[in-house]
Design a protein around this motif. Structure first.
Motif, mmCIF file in Angstrom:
data_model
loop_
_atom_site.group_PDB
_atom_site.id
_atom_site.type_symbol
_atom_site.label_atom_id
_atom_site.label_comp_id
_atom_site.label_asym_id
_atom_site.label_seq_id
_atom_site.Cartn_x
_atom_site.Cartn_y
_atom_site.Cartn_z
ATOM 1 N N UNK A 1 23.262 -3.929 3.933
ATOM 2 C CA UNK A 1 23.354 -4.950 2.884
ATOM 3 C C UNK A 1 22.114 -5.072 2.021
ATOM 4 N N UNK A 2 21.110 -4.210 2.246
ATOM 5 C CA UNK A 2 19.841 -4.458 1.565
ATOM 6 C C UNK A 2 19.941 -4.516 0.047
ATOM 7 N N UNK B 1 22.410 -5.011 -1.868
ATOM 8 C CA UNK B 1 23.187 -6.150 -2.336
ATOM 9 C C UNK B 1 22.318 -7.400 -2.333
ATOM 10 N N UNK B 2 21.535 -7.570 -1.280
ATOM 11 C CA UNK B 2 20.744 -8.797 -1.195
ATOM 12 C C UNK B 2 19.654 -8.805 -2.258
#
Lengths: 676, 103, 161
Positions: free
Chosen positions: B59-60, B62-63
């Motif tokens: 998810x990096x 996206x975050x």
């Protein structure tokens, strides 16, 4: 090619396209906007007829076309379309009545500067409404439901330069929003409890037995079944949209919109969306009826709300003087009837009444619109009068609508659908109070409609506007005639002797025999008698001695002035809400301000004083102790500062340009330096 | 030409358009919007590397994008409020005339 | 995406440019969807297409001025436009050359499986502090923006010293 649920999306999409086209068209191009709206509606009507034909071949099944909208995480969010007789009948009604109202608007809005926007909004509304009807997912239904609310807001406030119209639009939007909040909560809860929002999904939908059994099986605090709680929350949405008792205040004000809008949205379709919603989720509402232990059944609440609304709306309608407001309160009352029918367990009767009501109420509103258009926007019935010889077609069709609404026996559709509701209420074994409310409303309905017709069309013209009124063009009268035919003919689809509509809706066998007509004849005779009483009373008070001047006092005002004043003031519901909700709001605001000013303000002041104090101490130290050597240093800093200040041009572009050039240089260095 | 190349080309195009716009236009709102476009281009890069990069972590990217969007929202709000304040002050929003801060 | 962005930057009519920019942002969101980043796409739609666009439109409408001033193209702005184009073109050339010339390791075939739950956990656990800071920044920005844009309240006569 047979029409299946897979093609159902076409029905709402066509008006949506027309709305888009209308929005993009140049505002002078009236013909394009109106033409595309009407053509799209006509095609949708044909498609809806095909859908009806296809649905009638297998009335007991629910054909669905589901698809995944998007997936977030493990379970995809699925939407879908649903084709069953309920959807199909409603679609045919909405497209047909909508088409006629579109055509009527051609004449009514002819002189309006925002003609194009009007058709654009109407198409948007039609698209959203059809979306509500074909949705197979509570989520899709909710989205379209909100779009319907938006379109209604735009159309009520269409004459936004009138402050009353703008206020009415706001009121309608906010009041229905209260109900929609309930619907949203119900939706979320339902999703939480079942993990799906599809109505029918091959055994997995929320209206199918597995999910229903699970919902009814759980109990909350107080012994309330989960299905009851969710059902009541969903019903909140219906209360808001359908103008039911606590939230009915917006509907009469919505009459500020153009009259075709009142006919389309606030009589025939949107307000019926609430009834449709309850009918759609009927399995959910009904499931707790089998549980003996629960304290309250969802449908009982529905029945009593409906009964209260039916009676209340009919009462207030007797005291109104604006032709459209009388019709508006009559709509409130008739919607109460439909809710009553739903509550007492006969959703087919409710839908039957919905369909017939859509026709004759649209007819009445368009008739009123025809009167208003002819009389130069005079809406006060005390100032009208004597229109019968001048507007023959309008009078004839309006009278048909009035008789259908009052329930004049045998020939008119309102009679049969009202009978169906009263019989259902009679058969309800929980309480007979709704039945009595319904019977009382029958008298009142016949009474106020007689008053309306007598004041508007009979007697002498009582103002210059009414004096010079004349019949409207064919584009306005032909829809009236078609609707009048519907208002007569539709009733024969659901007579007790041949209940074709009810059988098709519920997917049961059609039993036709004349015996059914006889079974409930006692109640039928009673209601015919009550209609006669209402008509006679109206005639006795208003028709016998026709009003001659606008100032003449209403006979009822003479006998019971306080009662009539209260009714004209709509029993003070608006004031009540202003006094309770509005004042509560004001009180909390004042409280918050008080806390802010005294408690927090005091704290801040204290801290500020503390700061001032420490600042004073500091300055004493500074001036006495440290001041000496700094002067010199600061002089040299000032000198260099002035030199650098030359670079500060104050031009933001300059800074940005320098940054960009520097970035290019950096990029060049990186690229050429081989940093790959 | 891998998808990653394509994404990067698109995002550099967007970045250059934003930069050119921010440099060329005199209307402050458009300058601000140009900067927003540049931010968007950066976000595109985050997503591109997250999706097509060598070692995608769950998810990096996206975050990163979420935080960047949040900051961009704050920036847009303050920027537009500034524009309105400046407009009220000098009755137009041409950037080159807002130069009272010069040394 | 690029077309509408470029057009937005070129057009003279501010409202048209703002609308085209919304289109551009929406297509960025479409790109995210294509790349499998649904959550970022929805955030993009909500924040940019929903919120920022509204603020922009409000700003445009609030600061509408007589268009006469813009019609005359001053020599200064022409010069600035040329510089800007040069700078932009240079940068575009360099960046695309760099991109084309570079070689990347092979991409993963499938998109990383990202659920909303995972994002939520990541946000609250690993990036909790950042989340808090962002919240504070947003709040401060909001208050600041309100303060900047608010008209000064008229003082009551009795409040005046």
């Amino acid at each position: 090619m047979t029409f299946t649920a897979n093609h159902l999306w076409l029905i709402p999409t066509l008006p949506l396209l027309a709305a888009g086209l209308g929005a993009l068209a140049p505002s002078k191009d009236r013909r394009l906007a109106a033409g595309s709206a009407i053509v799209a509606m006509a095609i949708s009507f044909v498609l809806a007829c095909l859908a009806l034909q296809s649905a009638l071949q297998a009335p007991a099944t629910h054909a669905v076309a589901n698809f995944a909208w998007f997936d977030l995480g493990a379970s995809p969010m699925r939407l879908g379309f649903l084709l069953d007789p309920l959807t199909a009948f409603m679609c045919v009604m909405v497209t047909f009545v909508g088409l006629l109202i579109f055509i009527f608007s051609l004449g009514y809005m002819q002189a309006d500067a925002n003609f194009k926007q009007f058709f654009c909004f109407l198409s948007l509304f039609a698209a959203a409404m059809l979306g509500v009807l074909v949705a197979n997912s509570l989520l899709l239904l909710f989205i379209c439901w909100e779009l319907v609310g938006l379109a209604s807001y735009l159309l009520i406030g269409f004459w936004f330069h009138k402050p009353s119209a703008a206020a009415a639009a706001k009121k309608a939007f906010i009041t229905t929003r209260i109900g929609d909040l309930g619907l949203l909560l119900g939706l979320l809860w339902l999703y939480d409890a079942t993990g799906s929002l599809l109505f029918y999904d091959g055994g997995q939908g929320v209206l199918e037995n597995t999910a229903l059994a699970a919902l009814a099986g759980q109990t909350l605090g107080g012994g309330l079944a989960l299905s009851t709680a969710i059902g009541l929350l969903i019903f909140c949405g219906a209360i808001g949209k359908s103008g039911q008792f606590p939230l009915h205040v917006w509907l009469p004000d919505a009459m500020e919109g153009p009259t075709p809008v009142s006919a389309l949205i606030h009589a025939a379709t949107m307000v019926a969306a609430g009834v449709f919603l309850v009918a759609r989720v009927y399995p959910l509402m009904q499931i707790d009826a089998a549980l003996a232990a629960v304290p309250v059944h969802a449908l009982t609440v529905v029945a009593f709300i409906g009964a209260i609304t039916a009676l209340l709306g009919a009462f207030i309608a007797c005291g109104q003087n604006d032709i459209k407001r009388v019709l508006a309160f009559s709509t409130v009352s008739q919607l109460g009837y439909m809710m009553l029918a739903l509550g007492v367990g006969s959703w087919t009767a409710a839908i039957f009444h919905l369909l017939t009501h859509a026709f004759f109420k649209a007819l009445l509103f368009l008739g009123a619109g025809s009167v208003i258009h002819a009389a130069h926007h005079e809406q006060d019935i005390r100032l009208l009068g004597g229109l019968r010889p001048k507007m023959k077609i309008t009078f004839a069709t309006f009278a048909i609508g009035m008789m259908a609404l009052s329930g004049v026996p045998f020939l008119f559709s309102g009679f049969w659908s009202k009978e169906a509701i009263l019989h259902a209420a009679h058969a309800w074994d929980v309480s007979h109070l709704p039945l009595y409310a319904g019977l009382a409303a029958v008298v009142l309905t016949a009474f106020y409609m007689t008053r309306l017709v007598a004041e508007t069309f009979l007697g002498q013209p009582r103002s210059a506007a009414a004096e010079h009124a004349h019949e409207n063009s064919a584009v306005m009268t032909i829809p009236l005639i078609l609707l009048a035919l519907g208002a007569i003919g539709l009733g024969f689809l659901g007579t007790p002797a041949w209940p074709w509509l009810q059988a098709r809706l519920s997917g049961t066998e059609l039993h036709s025999s004349l015996h059914h007509l006889m079974e409930g004849s006692g109640l039928m005779l009673l209601s015919i008698g009550l209609v006669g009483v209402g008509l006679g009373l109206g005639w006795w008070l208003y028709g016998r001695r026709l009003r001659t001047t606008a100032e003449a006092r209403d006979p009822l005002v003479v006998t019971a002035p306080q009662v009539m004043a209260a009714l004209a003031n709509r029993l003070g519901f608006d004031e009540l809400y202003a006094a309770t909700v509005g004042r509560l709001n004001h009180f909390t605001a004042t409280l918050a301000q008080g806390i802010d000013r005294w408690v927090l303000g005091g704290l801040v002041n204290f801290l500020a004083q503390l700061g001032v104090f420490s600042g004073t101490v500091n300055r004493q130290l500074d001036e006495d102790g440290l001041n000496g050597g700094f002067d010199q240093i600061s002089a040299s800093v000032r000198g260099s500062g002035q030199r650098y200040a030359q670079a500060q041009t104050g031009e933001a572009h300059g800074y940005l340009r320098v940054m960009a050039v520097a970035f290019i240089v950096l990029a060049l260095v990186l690229v050429l330096g081989g940093a790959r | 030409m891998t998808p990653l190349h394509l994404c990067l080309l698109i995002s550099s195009g967007l970045f250059c358009i934003g930069l050119t716009g921010a440099l060329a236009r005199s209307n402050t709102i458009l300058v601000l919007l140009g900067i927003e476009l540049m931010l968007n281009a950066a976000n595109l890069n985050f997503i591109a590397f997250w999706r097509f990069g060598p070692a995608p972590s769950p998810a990096n990217g996206m975050i990163f994008v979420l935080f960047a969007i949040a900051v961009a929202a704050a920036e847009a709000a303050v920027g537009l409020a500034l524009i309105i304040a400046v407009y009220r002050h000098q009755k137009n929003i041409r950037l080159q005339e807002a130069n009272t801060l010069r040394g | 995406m690029l077309g509408s962005a470029a057009a937005a930057m070129l057009l003279r009519n501010l409202i048209h440019s703002a609308l085209l920019l919304i289109l551009s942002w929406a297509s960025v969101a479409a790109f995210y969807l294509w790349a499998g980043a649904e959550f970022a796409a929805f955030a993009q739609i909500l924040v940019y297409v929903g919120a920022i666009s509204m603020v922009v439109l409000f700003a445009v409408l609030l600061t509408r001025q007589n268009q006469v001033a813009d019609v005359v193209i001053e020599p200064a702005s022409r010069k600035r436009a040329t510089t800007a184009l040069t700078v932009g073109a240079c940068l575009a050339g360099i960046l695309s050359a760099a991109v084309v010339a570079s070689r990347f390791p092979a991409a993963a075939v499938t998109a990383p499986a990202t659920t909303v739950k995972l994002i939520g956990l990541e946000l609250m656990e690993r990036h909790g502090a950042a989340l808090l800071i962002i919240g504070v920044i947003l709040t401060v920005a909001l208050i600041g923006a309100t303060l900047l844009a608010a008209t000064e309240a008229k003082r009551n006569p009795e409040d005046a010293p």
